[in-house]
Structure formats: structure tokens, C-alpha cells
Design a protein around this motif. Sequence first.
Motif, PDB file in Angstrom:
ATOM      1  N   ARG A  96       0.204  -1.526  -4.252  1.00 24.53           N
ATOM      2  CA  ARG A  96       1.119  -2.378  -3.495  1.00 24.53           C
ATOM      3  C   ARG A  96       0.355  -3.209  -2.463  1.00 24.53           C
ATOM      4  N   ILE A  97      -0.530  -2.573  -1.746  1.00 19.87           N
ATOM      5  CA  ILE A  97      -1.313  -3.272  -0.727  1.00 19.87           C
ATOM      6  C   ILE A  97      -2.182  -4.343  -1.372  1.00 19.87           C
ATOM      7  N   PHE A  98      -2.793  -4.020  -2.508  1.00 19.50           N
ATOM      8  CA  PHE A  98      -3.650  -4.978  -3.195  1.00 19.50           C
ATOM      9  C   PHE A  98      -2.864  -6.186  -3.684  1.00 19.50           C
ATOM     10  N   VAL A  99      -1.712  -5.957  -4.298  1.00 13.86           N
ATOM     11  CA  VAL A  99      -0.898  -7.061  -4.824  1.00 13.86           C
ATOM     12  C   VAL A  99      -0.431  -7.966  -3.685  1.00 13.86           C
ATOM     13  N   VAL A 100      -0.002  -7.382  -2.590  1.00 16.78           N
ATOM     14  CA  VAL A 100       0.449  -8.173  -1.437  1.00 16.78           C
ATOM     15  C   VAL A 100      -0.716  -8.968  -0.850  1.00 16.78           C
ATOM     16  N   ALA A 101      -1.886  -8.356  -0.732  1.00 16.95           N
ATOM     17  CA  ALA A 101      -3.050  -9.051  -0.176  1.00 16.95           C
ATOM     18  C   ALA A 101      -3.480 -10.210  -1.066  1.00 16.95           C
ATOM     19  N   VAL A 102      -3.451 -10.015  -2.380  1.00 17.84           N
ATOM     20  CA  VAL A 102      -3.822 -11.094  -3.303  1.00 17.84           C
ATOM     21  C   VAL A 102      -2.821 -12.244  -3.200  1.00 17.84           C
ATOM     22  N   THR A 103      -1.553 -11.934  -3.067  1.00 24.32           N
ATOM     23  CA  THR A 103      -0.528 -12.970  -2.921  1.00 24.32           C
ATOM     24  C   THR A 103      -0.736 -13.767  -1.633  1.00 24.32           C
TER      25      THR A 103
END
Length: 118
Positions: A96-103
Motif C-alpha cells: 500500500r505504501i509503495f503504490v501510494v508513493a509511486v502515484t
Amino acid sequence: MMGASIGTAAGTLGPAAVAQIEVSGGSVGVAVAALVTFFVALALSVVVTYQCVRGYRQSQRRPMLLLAVGVFLLASAPMFLRLLLGNLNAVPPTTRIFVVAVTELAGLLTILYVVYDP
């Protein structure tokens, strides 16, 4: 709820046991304030994105459309993702943290492209 009982796997808890249960993680007021703040920020980010799209529709300039996309990816999309992915047990917190950071990174890069495009 005086005199109520709570059923558990170990048996039924009477009113005296219920009174001893404590909540950890903060007060209800703080939780409500955090939720209200989250939804106000979400609404404001959608309004800003909408205004950028409206500006694009009036001017028909590509940088304005890219700015709308960048603002959406930087502000609105991560909030929606946090809300959606935070409620799915199948998604680990690190994912979740990775997907949000990439976005958010994609949003920043899009806005930087608009600012520095000759």
C-alpha cells in the motif's frame, strides 16, 4: 448499555467485565477529527483537480490538462488509494505504501514536466 452482556468464545461477559474494557489508540474525538480532516482534504483535492480540468476545457491548452492529471495523481489518487487499499486485508501495508508513493511520484513528475516544458 447498562446490564448488557457481551458474548465471546470463552463465554459471556457481564456488566462488570464490560466496564473494565479499555480502548487503545486514542480518543474517539481524535479519530473523528482525523476522519473529518481526511475527507475535507479529499474534497478539496477533487475541487482543485476539477478547476484544472475546467481551465483546460476553456483554454484547450495541453499543459493545463497535464497539470490536472498531476494534481490528481499527487493529491486525490493517493487519498483514494489509501482509503481503498487500507480496507483490503489482502494488501500488505508495504505494498500500500509503495503504490501510494509511486502515484505521488508520478504526480510530481507530471507537474514538473508542465513547469519545465519549453
